[in-house]
Design a protein around this motif. Structure first.
Motif, PDB file in Angstrom:
ATOM      1  N   SER A   1     -38.504 -20.246 -17.854  1.00 49.13           N
ATOM      2  CA  SER A   1     -37.952 -20.383 -19.317  1.00 49.13           C
ATOM      3  C   SER A   1     -36.764 -19.953 -19.554  1.00 49.13           C
ATOM      4  O   SER A   1     -36.379 -19.493 -20.759  1.00 49.13           O
ATOM      5  CB  SER A   1     -39.199 -19.536 -20.009  1.00 49.13           C
TER       6      SER A   1
ATOM      7  N   GLU B   1     -44.819 -21.709  -6.689  1.00 50.29           N
ATOM      8  CA  GLU B   1     -46.336 -21.217  -6.385  1.00 50.29           C
ATOM      9  C   GLU B   1     -46.171 -19.877  -6.015  1.00 50.29           C
ATOM     10  O   GLU B   1     -47.112 -18.895  -6.295  1.00 50.29           O
ATOM     11  CB  GLU B   1     -46.718 -22.005  -5.431  1.00 50.29           C
TER      12      GLU B   1
ATOM     13  N   ARG C   1     -46.195 -15.939  -5.857  1.00 44.70           N
ATOM     14  CA  ARG C   1     -46.373 -14.788  -6.749  1.00 44.70           C
ATOM     15  C   ARG C   1     -46.748 -13.549  -5.949  1.00 44.70           C
ATOM     16  O   ARG C   1     -47.018 -13.578  -4.888  1.00 44.70           O
ATOM     17  CB  ARG C   1     -47.435 -15.124  -7.716  1.00 44.70           C
TER      18      ARG C   1
ATOM     19  N   THR D   1     -50.743  -4.882  -9.897  1.00 44.34           N
ATOM     20  CA  THR D   1     -50.202  -6.260 -10.144  1.00 44.34           C
ATOM     21  C   THR D   1     -50.898  -7.070  -8.455  1.00 44.34           C
ATOM     22  O   THR D   1     -51.195  -6.321  -7.743  1.00 44.34           O
ATOM     23  CB  THR D   1     -48.973  -6.068  -9.999  1.00 44.34           C
TER      24      THR D   1
ATOM     25  N   ASN E   1     -42.137 -17.797 -10.750  1.00 42.06           N
ATOM     26  CA  ASN E   1     -43.434 -18.354 -10.959  1.00 42.06           C
ATOM     27  C   ASN E   1     -43.773 -18.085 -12.705  1.00 42.06           C
ATOM     28  O   ASN E   1     -43.425 -17.050 -13.223  1.00 42.06           O
ATOM     29  CB  ASN E   1     -44.541 -17.255 -10.439  1.00 42.06           C
ATOM     30  N   PRO E   2     -44.082 -19.157 -13.400  1.00 50.93           N
ATOM     31  CA  PRO E   2     -44.099 -19.167 -14.887  1.00 50.93           C
ATOM     32  C   PRO E   2     -45.146 -18.114 -15.428  1.00 50.93           C
ATOM     33  O   PRO E   2     -44.568 -17.571 -16.383  1.00 50.93           O
ATOM     34  CB  PRO E   2     -44.726 -20.607 -15.179  1.00 50.93           C
ATOM     35  N   GLN E   3     -46.278 -17.623 -14.688  1.00 47.80           N
ATOM     36  CA  GLN E   3     -46.948 -16.965 -15.267  1.00 47.80           C
ATOM     37  C   GLN E   3     -46.599 -15.383 -15.040  1.00 47.80           C
ATOM     38  O   GLN E   3     -46.484 -14.454 -15.658  1.00 47.80           O
ATOM     39  CB  GLN E   3     -48.515 -17.082 -14.388  1.00 47.80           C
ATOM     40  N   GLU E   4     -46.055 -15.135 -13.746  1.00 49.85           N
ATOM     41  CA  GLU E   4     -45.219 -14.030 -13.506  1.00 49.85           C
ATOM     42  C   GLU E   4     -44.106 -13.429 -14.362  1.00 49.85           C
ATOM     43  O   GLU E   4     -43.850 -12.425 -14.851  1.00 49.85           O
ATOM     44  CB  GLU E   4     -45.171 -13.542 -12.236  1.00 49.85           C
ATOM     45  N   GLU E   5     -43.325 -14.808 -14.517  1.00 51.45           N
ATOM     46  CA  GLU E   5     -41.919 -14.574 -15.534  1.00 51.45           C
ATOM     47  C   GLU E   5     -42.431 -14.081 -16.826  1.00 51.45           C
ATOM     48  O   GLU E   5     -41.886 -12.889 -17.515  1.00 51.45           O
ATOM     49  CB  GLU E   5     -41.401 -15.836 -15.745  1.00 51.45           C
ATOM     50  N   LYS E   6     -43.624 -14.521 -17.577  1.00 50.54           N
ATOM     51  CA  LYS E   6     -44.189 -14.230 -18.713  1.00 50.54           C
ATOM     52  C   LYS E   6     -44.564 -12.824 -18.542  1.00 50.54           C
ATOM     53  O   LYS E   6     -44.303 -11.914 -19.736  1.00 50.54           O
ATOM     54  CB  LYS E   6     -45.086 -15.063 -19.196  1.00 50.54           C
ATOM     55  N   GLN E   7     -45.244 -12.071 -17.596  1.00 46.19           N
ATOM     56  CA  GLN E   7     -45.942 -11.106 -17.477  1.00 46.19           C
ATOM     57  C   GLN E   7     -44.652  -9.824 -17.270  1.00 46.19           C
ATOM     58  O   GLN E   7     -44.946  -9.127 -17.902  1.00 46.19           O
ATOM     59  CB  GLN E   7     -46.733 -10.914 -16.084  1.00 46.19           C
TER      60      GLN E   7
ATOM     61  N   HIS F   1     -46.477  -4.311 -18.891  1.00 47.82           N
ATOM     62  CA  HIS F   1     -46.561  -4.586 -17.450  1.00 47.82           C
ATOM     63  C   HIS F   1     -45.205  -3.682 -16.744  1.00 47.82           C
ATOM     64  O   HIS F   1     -45.465  -3.264 -15.667  1.00 47.82           O
ATOM     65  CB  HIS F   1     -46.452  -6.114 -17.152  1.00 47.82           C
TER      66      HIS F   1
END
Length: 448
Positions: free
Chosen positions: A178, A244, A246, A323, A355-361, A367
């Protein structure tokens, strides 16, 4: 007939004028100008469409740096600078030497040494001209380091932890799906960790950078050494060529090339960061290999690597509570930022920004604070058990019995070896009649 000849002649003249005009047009172009101020220096970067041809000179009364860009067209508007800027007061244009050249003037607030070099296209950037202006005070900590090259034997001194927020300024680090820059993740985590350390009696934090500016790898470790740091931790956010992977990981120095695919990727990324920030660092690293080879023979490197590995194990055990882990054991790679032979060091990859999910986190304050807490607890626990001489932690340990909470897989013999005591001494201090321990049991550790 005569009028036709005149028309043809006029047409040829007009075409020739157009051709001459197009030939005289500047080939290069300033696409943007970026200014990166830091406490000790200022970096000004000219983003160009082609490799620059340039010259420069200094003027006094008032102080100015003048840069001539040959065959280069202007940017419509130069950026304005904040009032609190310490070195450059203003950027402006002046009368150029030739019609298609550009002259940029930097009005300076104080004496500064310019270091100017061109950088070839790499990563997100095209050709660049980099102007580094170094103030007379090259280091915020120079006065203290000159006063005493060796650590003064001060009783109950603080344990100094140097915290390095990876990347910065010209070097954004990895970029998430993002558009999140790694440099904007590492600095908040580093500051949170510093606040935790500064609140702890007997510990003190020192950040290698406090804002968005680039620092060379050698300078990062040099700053830790100037502050006589006991430990060095570098904060990063991982990345890979695929989305993929993470999970967090902790890295220590290896004297050989990393074996894992991710390790090789990270080593290459470190070299890439040097190219983004400035080519001079790559050249210096090559020269420093002789120094490093000699330093490796010293016992201090062996001690530093052992300490780094022990702390890395502690950090891994704490990170898994907050994490997902990419690797359950400390990983080894040949990172330049870990090569200081006299300061134990680790590099913490807080997660995969690719990783899109970890970037957001990683972007969330919640966090970031949990990650900082995990790193802090690990370092604190290590130095409570292994305090350097003359520190407050050492005094507290000598005057206060050490408590240990039994974990899975631990036995009296394992604990005796860890704390430098004997099984019989452990049994006597805790009034144990058997060698059996249970998970969660709290033991008093006798003095060695």
């Amino acid at each position: 007939m005569r009028s036709a000849i005149i028309k043809i002649s006029f047409t040829l003249f007009a075409l020739s004028a157009l051709l001459l005009a197009s030939a005289a047009q500047a080939k290069n172009k300033i696409n943007g100008v970026r200014v990166w101020p830091s406490p000790e220096s200022t970096r000004v970067v000219f983003d160009l469409s082609e490799k620059p041809e340039y010259s420069y000179f200094m003027l006094k009364n008032p102080l100015r740096l003048v840069i001539d860009l040959e065959n280069t067209s202007k940017l419509k508007q130069l950026p304005s600078l904040p009032k609190e800027h310490k070195i450059v007061e203003k950027l402006r244009y002046s009368q150029a030497k030739s019609r298609n050249s550009t002259r940029v003037v930097m009005e300076l607030s104080r004496t500064a040494k310019p270091v100017i070099f061109a950088l070839a296209p790499t990563g997100p950037y095209k050709d660049r001209l980099v102007v580094d202006l170094y103030g007379q005070q090259k280091s915020l900590y120079a006065s203290k380091s000159k006063q005493s090259k060796k650590r003064e034997l001060v009783k109950d001194r603080d344990i100094i932890i140097a915290i390095d927020a990876g990347h910065g300024g010209e070097d954004p680090g990895s970029i998430g799906p993002s558009g999140t820059y790694e440099k904007n993740i590492t600095l908040p985590i580093a500051k949170r960790l510093a606040r935790l350390i500064d609140k702890e009696p007997g510990m003190q934090a020192r950040l290698t950078r406090t804002g968005d500016y680039y620092i060379k790898l050698n300078t990062r470790t040099a700053r830790a050494r100037e502050r006589q740091a006991d430990f060095f931790v570098s904060i990063h956010a991982d990345a890979f060529s695929r989305p993929e992977p993470r999970g967090a990981s902790v890295w220590i120095l290896s004297l050989r090339r990393a074996n894992s695919e991710v390790g090789k990727w990270l080593e290459d990324k470190e070299k890439h960061s040097q190219l983004l920030g400035g080519a001079a660092d790559v050249i210096k690293d090559t020269a420093n290999e002789k120094y490093l080879a000699k330093a490796l023979l010293d016992m201090s490197m062996d001690h530093s690597m052992k300490t780094g590995f022990t702390v890395a194990e502690e950090v891994v055990s704490e990170l898994k509570k907050v994490t997902k882990l990419h690797k359950k054991r400390p990983q080894a790679a040949n990172f330049g930022v870990l090569k200081s032979p006299d300061i134990p060091s680790i590099l913490v990859e807080t997660g995969f920004i690719s990783n899109p999910q970890e970037e957001k986190q990683l972007k969330t304050s919640y966090h970031q604070q949990r990650l900082a807490n995990a790193i802090f607890k690990s370092i604190k626990r290590y130095y409570q058990q292994n305090p350097p001489d003359n520190t407050l932690f050492a005094s507290l340990k000598n005057n206060k019995p050490v408590r240990h909470k039994v974990q899975r897989g631990e036995s009296l013999s394992v604990l005796a070896a860890r704390y430098g005591t004997t099984v019989s001494a452990l049994k006597k201090a805790n009034r144990l009649t058997k060698n059996t321990l249970y998970i969660g049991q709290v033991l008093t550790i006798p003095k060695a």
